[in-house]
Motif scaffolding. Structure first.
Motif, PDB file in Angstrom:
ATOM      1  N   GLY A   1       6.910  31.743  55.659  1.00 44.08           N
ATOM      2  CA  GLY A   1       7.257  30.335  55.776  1.00 44.08           C
ATOM      3  C   GLY A   1       6.152  29.437  55.228  1.00 44.08           C
ATOM      4  N   ALA A   2       4.911  29.741  55.632  1.00 45.82           N
ATOM      5  CA  ALA A   2       3.793  28.897  55.199  1.00 45.82           C
ATOM      6  C   ALA A   2       3.572  29.001  53.690  1.00 45.82           C
ATOM      7  CB  ALA A   2       2.527  29.288  55.968  1.00 45.82           C
ATOM      8  N   ILE A   3       3.762  30.196  53.140  1.00 46.40           N
ATOM      9  CA  ILE A   3       3.612  30.349  51.681  1.00 46.40           C
ATOM     10  C   ILE A   3       4.682  29.515  50.980  1.00 46.40           C
ATOM     11  CG2 ILE A   3       3.829  31.973  49.745  1.00 46.40           C
ATOM     12  CD1 ILE A   3       2.454  34.096  51.507  1.00 46.40           C
ATOM     13  N   GLY A   4       5.925  29.634  51.443  1.00 44.12           N
ATOM     14  CA  GLY A   4       6.996  28.864  50.798  1.00 44.12           C
ATOM     15  C   GLY A   4       6.743  27.367  50.899  1.00 44.12           C
ATOM     16  N   TRP A   5       6.433  26.918  52.112  1.00 48.71           N
ATOM     17  CA  TRP A   5       6.275  25.474  52.301  1.00 48.71           C
ATOM     18  C   TRP A   5       5.027  24.940  51.597  1.00 48.71           C
ATOM     19  CZ3 TRP A   5       3.456  22.864  56.794  1.00 48.71           C
ATOM     20  CH2 TRP A   5       3.558  21.472  56.683  1.00 48.71           C
ATOM     21  N   LEU A   6       3.864  25.568  51.862  1.00 54.09           N
ATOM     22  CA  LEU A   6       2.610  24.992  51.367  1.00 54.09           C
ATOM     23  C   LEU A   6       2.223  25.500  49.973  1.00 54.09           C
ATOM     24  CD1 LEU A   6       0.565  25.078  54.696  1.00 54.09           C
ATOM     25  CD2 LEU A   6       1.530  23.064  53.564  1.00 54.09           C
ATOM     26  N   VAL A   7       2.359  26.798  49.731  1.00 57.03           N
ATOM     27  CA  VAL A   7       1.918  27.332  48.437  1.00 57.03           C
ATOM     28  C   VAL A   7       2.901  26.918  47.340  1.00 57.03           C
ATOM     29  CG1 VAL A   7       1.419  29.440  47.141  1.00 57.03           C
ATOM     30  CG2 VAL A   7       0.660  29.219  49.525  1.00 57.03           C
ATOM     31  N   ASP A   8       4.182  27.113  47.600  1.00 60.81           N
ATOM     32  CA  ASP A   8       5.154  26.690  46.582  1.00 60.81           C
ATOM     33  C   ASP A   8       5.223  25.170  46.510  1.00 60.81           C
ATOM     34  OD1 ASP A   8       5.906  29.318  45.708  1.00 60.81           O
ATOM     35  OD2 ASP A   8       6.865  29.556  47.643  1.00 60.81           O
ATOM     36  N   GLY A   9       4.975  24.517  47.646  1.00 62.23           N
ATOM     37  CA  GLY A   9       4.910  23.049  47.627  1.00 62.23           C
ATOM     38  C   GLY A   9       3.772  22.564  46.739  1.00 62.23           C
ATOM     39  N   ALA A  10       2.601  23.185  46.877  1.00 68.03           N
ATOM     40  CA  ALA A  10       1.465  22.804  46.021  1.00 68.03           C
ATOM     41  C   ALA A  10       1.779  23.141  44.570  1.00 68.03           C
ATOM     42  CB  ALA A  10       0.194  23.527  46.481  1.00 68.03           C
ATOM     43  N   ALA A  11       2.423  24.292  44.363  1.00 66.37           N
ATOM     44  CA  ALA A  11       2.765  24.682  42.987  1.00 66.37           C
ATOM     45  C   ALA A  11       3.679  23.625  42.355  1.00 66.37           C
ATOM     46  CB  ALA A  11       3.441  26.058  42.977  1.00 66.37           C
ATOM     47  N   ILE A  12       4.651  23.126  43.116  1.00 68.66           N
ATOM     48  CA  ILE A  12       5.553  22.117  42.551  1.00 68.66           C
ATOM     49  C   ILE A  12       4.786  20.829  42.233  1.00 68.66           C
ATOM     50  CG2 ILE A  12       7.577  20.652  42.965  1.00 68.66           C
ATOM     51  CD1 ILE A  12       8.567  22.822  44.913  1.00 68.66           C
ATOM     52  N   ALA A  13       3.940  20.405  43.183  1.00 66.04           N
ATOM     53  CA  ALA A  13       3.194  19.160  42.951  1.00 66.04           C
ATOM     54  C   ALA A  13       2.351  19.279  41.682  1.00 66.04           C
ATOM     55  CB  ALA A  13       2.309  18.858  44.161  1.00 66.04           C
ATOM     56  N   ASN A  14       1.797  20.450  41.458  1.00 68.89           N
ATOM     57  CA  ASN A  14       0.983  20.690  40.261  1.00 68.89           C
ATOM     58  C   ASN A  14       1.848  20.819  38.999  1.00 68.89           C
ATOM     59  OD1 ASN A  14       0.127  23.400  38.620  1.00 68.89           O
ATOM     60  ND2 ASN A  14      -1.620  22.050  38.855  1.00 68.89           N
ATOM     61  N   GLN A  15       3.040  21.389  39.164  1.00 65.44           N
ATOM     62  CA  GLN A  15       3.800  21.788  37.973  1.00 65.44           C
ATOM     63  C   GLN A  15       4.806  20.757  37.477  1.00 65.44           C
ATOM     64  OE1 GLN A  15       5.217  25.835  38.695  1.00 65.44           O
ATOM     65  NE2 GLN A  15       3.158  26.417  39.287  1.00 65.44           N
ATOM     66  N   VAL A  16       5.256  19.857  38.363  1.00 70.21           N
ATOM     67  CA  VAL A  16       6.211  18.844  37.879  1.00 70.21           C
ATOM     68  C   VAL A  16       5.598  18.048  36.711  1.00 70.21           C
ATOM     69  CG1 VAL A  16       7.419  16.707  38.493  1.00 70.21           C
ATOM     70  CG2 VAL A  16       7.710  18.747  39.902  1.00 70.21           C
TER      71      VAL A  16
END
Ligand code: ACO
Length: 311
Positions: free
Chosen positions: A121-136
Motif C-alpha cells: 500500500g505504501a509503495i503504491g501510494w507514496l512511491v508511485d505517487g512520487a513517481a507520477i509527480a516527477n514524471q508528469v
C-alpha cells in the motif's frame, strides 16, 4: 555545418518543440538523456522486486491479480524506456550490462525491503505517487521518444497509486493491528519516497543544464514540495499520519514546511550501501543468467528466419 546544426537545435529548444532521434543534438544532450532514461528503465526493472516478492503472499485472489498486473506493468515500462533510450544510440545489451556490473544507478527507493503487506500500500501510494509527480512534467520533455513514453507510463502509474491508496485505506479502516501495520509502512516509506526526487537543488549537478534543455521542467525541490502538498490531505483522508514533526502549513509560502531529510542516508544508498542494494543486484543477475536460454533461442530463431528469407 556544426554551427548550423547547433543553431537549429537551439531553435527547437527555444520554441519548446521536440528533438527526434534522427535530428542532430549536442553530445552532452544525448549523454544526459541516455543516462536519465536508462536509470529510469533500470528503476522500473529493479522496482519489480519488492512487490514481486509479495505476489504469492497477497491476502486474496483479487489482490494477487492486481499486484501481478502492476508488476507486469513495471516490466513493460522498463522495456518501453530501454527502447526510448536505444534511439539515442546505446544498445539495450550495453545498458543491461552497466546495470549488472553495478556501473549504472537506479532509484534509491528500491533498495529498501518490503516488510509487510502494508508496504504494498505504501509503495503504491507514496512511491508511485512520487513517481507520477516527477514524471508528469517529463511528458513535456524535449526529447520526443521519452516524452511520448511518459504519457502512457503516467496513466498506468495513476492506477498503481490508487491501488496502493486503496490497500492502505482498507487496512486503516480495519482492525487496530491492521491500522498499525499501515501506519508503520507509511513511517518507513515516507522519507525514502521524498528522496526519490533527488538531492536538494544546491547539490544537484545535472538540474541546471537539464532544465535549460527542457528535459526537466521543475527542480528536484520544487517537485518534492508539490508532492508533500499533495499527500498531506491524502494522509488525513486515510486516517494516517506522516512521520515528520516539522510538517506544518506555512500561510506565507502557501505550502507545507517539512523537516530536513536524511541526505547522508540517501548518498549512502546511491553509492550501494542501502539495506537491499546487494540483494537487488544479486537477484537481477541471477534472473539475467536464468534467462540466457531465452535470448539464445530468440537469436537462433531470428537467424533461421533470416536464412529462410535469403533463400
Ligand atoms: N536514486 C538514485 N540516484 C539518484 C536519485 C535517486 N532517487 N536522485 C538523483 N540521483 C542521482 C542522479 O542520477 C545523479 O547521478 P549521475 O549524475 O551519476 O547520473 C545524481 O544523483 C545527482 O542528481 P541530479 O543532478 O539531481 O540528477 P538528475 O538531474 O538526473 O535528477 C532525477 C534526478 C530527478 C531522479 C531525474 O533523473 C529524473 O527525473 N529521472 C526520471 C525518473 C526516474 O528515474 N524515476 C525512477 C523512479 S520511479 C519508478 O521507477 C517507479
Amino acid at each position: 555545418d556544426q554551427e548550423r546544426a547547433q543553431a537549429y537545435f537551439d531553435g527547437i529548444i527555444a520554441k519548446d518543440s521536440r528533438i527526434e532521434p534522427a535530428d542532430w543534438m549536442p553530445d552532452a544532450y544525448r549523454k544526459t538523456l541516455t543516462r536519465q532514461i536508462a536509470q529510469h528503465a533500470h528503476s522500473e526493472i529493479i522496482g519489480m522486486q519488492p512487490e514481486g516478492n509479495w505476489i504469492t503472499r497477497a491476502p486474496s485472489l483479487k489482490r494477487k491479480a492486481i499486484l501481478t498486473a502492476k508488476v507486469q506493468d513495471e516490466a513493460g515500462h522498463g522495456l518501453y524506456l530501454y527502447s526510448a533510450a536505444e534511439t539515442l544510440g546505446t544498445s539495450r545489451d550495453e545498458m543491461t550490462q552497466q546495470l549488472l556490473d553495478g556501473r549504472a544507478k537506479y532509484s534509491s527507493i528500491f533498495n529498501y525491503p518490503a516488510r509487510t503487506w502494508a508496504d504494498m500500500g505504501a509503495i503504491g501510494w507514496l512511491v508511485d505517487g512520487a513517481a507520477i509527480a516527477n514524471q508528469v512534467p517529463l511528458c513535456r520533455c524535449s526529447y520526443g521518444p521519452y516524452g511520448r513514453a511518459m504519457v502512457r507510463i503516467c496513466k498506468e502509474e495513476s492506477f498503481h497509486q490508487r491501488q496502493g491508496w486503496e490497500i492502505l485505506y482498507t487496512l486503516s479502516n480495519g482492525t487496530p493491528a491492521q491500522k498499525q501495520m499501515a501506519q508503520e509502512a507509511v513511517n518507513r516509506t515516507y522519507g525514502p519516497a521524498l528522496q526519490m526526487f533527488g538531492p536538494p537543488d544546491d547539490q544537484s549537478p545535472n538540474s541546471k543544464q537539464s532544465m535549460a534543455w527542457n528535459i526537466k521542467r521543475f527542480s528536484n525541490d520544487e517537485l518534492r514540495q508539490r508532492f508533500v502538498d499533495m499527500i498531506v490531505p491524502q494522509a488525513e483522508a486515510l486516517g494516517l499520519t506522516l512521520p515528520d514533526p516539522d510538517l506544518k502549513w506555512n500561510e506565507e509560502r502557501g505550502h507545507y514546511d517539512y523537516g530536513e531529510l536524511d541526505w547522508d542516508e540517501f548518498f549512502g544508498v546511491i553509492k550501494g550501501h542501502g539495506p537491499a542494494n546487494a540483494q537487488r543486484l544479486a537477484h537481477r543477475r541471477a534472473a539475467h543468467d536464468n534467462g540466457a536460454w531465452v535470448r539464445e533461442a530468440a537469436a537462433e530463431y531470428a537467424r533461421k528466419q533470416a536464412d529462410a528469407q535469403s533463400q
